[in-house]
Write an enzyme that holds these catalytic residues in place. Sequence first.
Site, mmCIF file in Angstrom:
data_model
loop_
_atom_site.group_PDB
_atom_site.id
_atom_site.type_symbol
_atom_site.label_atom_id
_atom_site.label_comp_id
_atom_site.label_asym_id
_atom_site.label_seq_id
_atom_site.Cartn_x
_atom_site.Cartn_y
_atom_site.Cartn_z
ATOM 1 N N ASP A 109 0.798 -1.231 0.000
ATOM 2 C CA ASP A 109 0.000 0.000 0.000
ATOM 3 C C ASP A 109 0.828 1.278 0.000
ATOM 4 O OD1 ASP A 109 -2.562 -0.914 -0.370
ATOM 5 O OD2 ASP A 109 -2.842 -1.381 1.758
ATOM 6 N N ASP A 187 -7.585 -3.614 -4.902
ATOM 7 C CA ASP A 187 -7.260 -2.308 -4.323
ATOM 8 C C ASP A 187 -5.927 -1.766 -4.854
ATOM 9 O OD1 ASP A 187 -8.568 -4.285 -2.767
ATOM 10 O OD2 ASP A 187 -8.443 -3.104 -0.953
ATOM 11 N N GLY A 245 -9.846 -16.917 -7.460
ATOM 12 C CA GLY A 245 -10.223 -15.655 -6.826
ATOM 13 C C GLY A 245 -10.973 -15.945 -5.545
ATOM 14 N N THR A 247 -12.437 -13.877 -1.684
ATOM 15 C CA THR A 247 -12.618 -12.577 -1.040
ATOM 16 C C THR A 247 -11.808 -12.507 0.249
ATOM 17 O OG1 THR A 247 -14.274 -10.896 -0.594
ATOM 18 C CG2 THR A 247 -14.601 -13.028 0.495
ATOM 19 N N ARG A 259 -16.638 -1.989 -2.134
ATOM 20 C CA ARG A 259 -15.450 -1.131 -2.238
ATOM 21 C C ARG A 259 -14.457 -1.677 -3.256
ATOM 22 N NH1 ARG A 259 -14.555 -0.510 2.739
ATOM 23 N NH2 ARG A 259 -12.563 -1.477 3.206
ATOM 24 N N TRP A 263 -12.831 0.337 -6.238
ATOM 25 C CA TRP A 263 -11.383 0.416 -6.564
ATOM 26 C C TRP A 263 -11.181 0.088 -8.042
ATOM 27 C CZ3 TRP A 263 -9.706 3.279 -3.050
ATOM 28 C CH2 TRP A 263 -9.678 2.990 -1.687
ATOM 29 N N SER A 378 -18.106 -12.261 7.870
ATOM 30 C CA SER A 378 -19.188 -13.101 7.333
ATOM 31 C C SER A 378 -18.766 -14.557 7.497
ATOM 32 C CB SER A 378 -19.407 -12.792 5.841
ATOM 33 O OG SER A 378 -18.342 -13.338 5.073
HETATM 34 N N1 GLY Z 1 -7.440 -1.223 0.710
HETATM 35 C C1 GLY Z 1 -8.064 -1.795 1.828
HETATM 36 C C2 GLY Z 1 -9.501 -1.545 1.906
HETATM 37 O O1 GLY Z 1 -10.113 -1.005 0.982
HETATM 38 O O2 GLY Z 1 -10.072 -1.896 2.939
#
Ligand code: GLY
Length: 414
Positions: A109, A187, A245, A247, A259, A263, A378
């Site tokens: 990040d 992200d 893939g 989550t 989110r 992104w 979850s």
């Molecule tokens: N980049 C981490 C989040 O969106 O929680």
Amino acid sequence: MENKRYERTNRLAEAPEMTAREADEAFAVCVETVKRNMAYFGSTVPAAASVDGIYPKTANDDWTDGFWTGEMWLSYEETGDSAFKREALASVADFERRMKERVVVDHHDMGFLFSPSCVAAWRLLKREGAMEEEQHESVMNDAAIEQAKRTALAAADNLMGRFQEKGGFFQAWGTAGDPKEYRLIIDCLLNMPLLFWASEVTGNPIYREKAECHIRTAMAHVVRDDYSTYHTYYFDPETGAPVKGITQQGNRNGSIWARGQAWGIYGSALSYGYFHDPEYMRLFDGVTACFMENLPSDLIPYWDFDFNDGSPEPRDSSAAAIAACGLLEMARYVEQEKAGLLISMASKLMKALTDRCLLRDGAPGAGILLHGTYAKRSKENGVNQSGVDEFNLWGDYFYMEALMRMRKDWERYW
Ligand code: GLY
């Protein structure tokens, strides 16, 4: 332009747009909040998400700390008030310390941290200096520009160390090369502009080349055929072959984490802005239409698109703010008719956010954008739950950035 896809996004058809006056008023509310919180937090940093509506005071040691600096830079751009600049520069200095001491930087990040803090400082102060030169004034802060540049470049080099040749991507988390963590996450598209910037300032194309490779890998695997997205994608560390893939923060492996989808919107818009590759436009159109189709009637996304009107599940307002930034970014590169459509969609999202989520006259330590969700546990994701129906720093930042983009031709920090 995929008009047909957008036509199906009738959730937005009747929604009102935000007026210029509403945008000005909302931005003024944000600036007041940042000012109040600069006094409240002093040399500490707001945590990633609030607890019972107040951000805990923390050190500069999370992936979110650049957003707080970014809020100060946006406030400075708006007001010219040197108090914002002083605090933002103190924060840039603290980012240099963080990079040198390697405080929680062993992850991908670097863009989230160093674009809205150090790259923003570099861009803003250089521009300020150029204007001052025109006015024959010599108050350009060369030392601060150099500090911001060397810190952001150190962060870019750090990120480069996480590039995995087998698979062609930047590894998100864990020790680089760890077979259990051999994956990318959607992200990370927002971390790539730091590398575009690094190529720009050094003249070395390697940063940009690796970024483009990562973007292609990510787009090929996280975007499903219907333009919904996976949050994370694993690769085989021996061969680089795509594996699966799953989550991390969404409701299910097969669901659409709101989110993550946002992104994808902003990430594909920024990628298009740098490379003008029609493939990125196609992906942008697809992921955007998918996001819009899954909005509830009040336009505030549920945290995962498994949920819609009538569900008691929490919302994630930050996803709408991120999406609005992506729409406004892409509007810069397309023909007038499409730009008008994208700006109108962004304006409707921003109106809904302002009417339903903007906190006015909050207490010290409270944020800007209510009803964000950081991570909701979850059955399938097993994530540590935090920041559910709370403020989060990126929601506050991207809401401000979108307002800034609506109000002027803004030079991005990304
Ligand atoms: N980049 C981490 C989040 O969106 O929680």
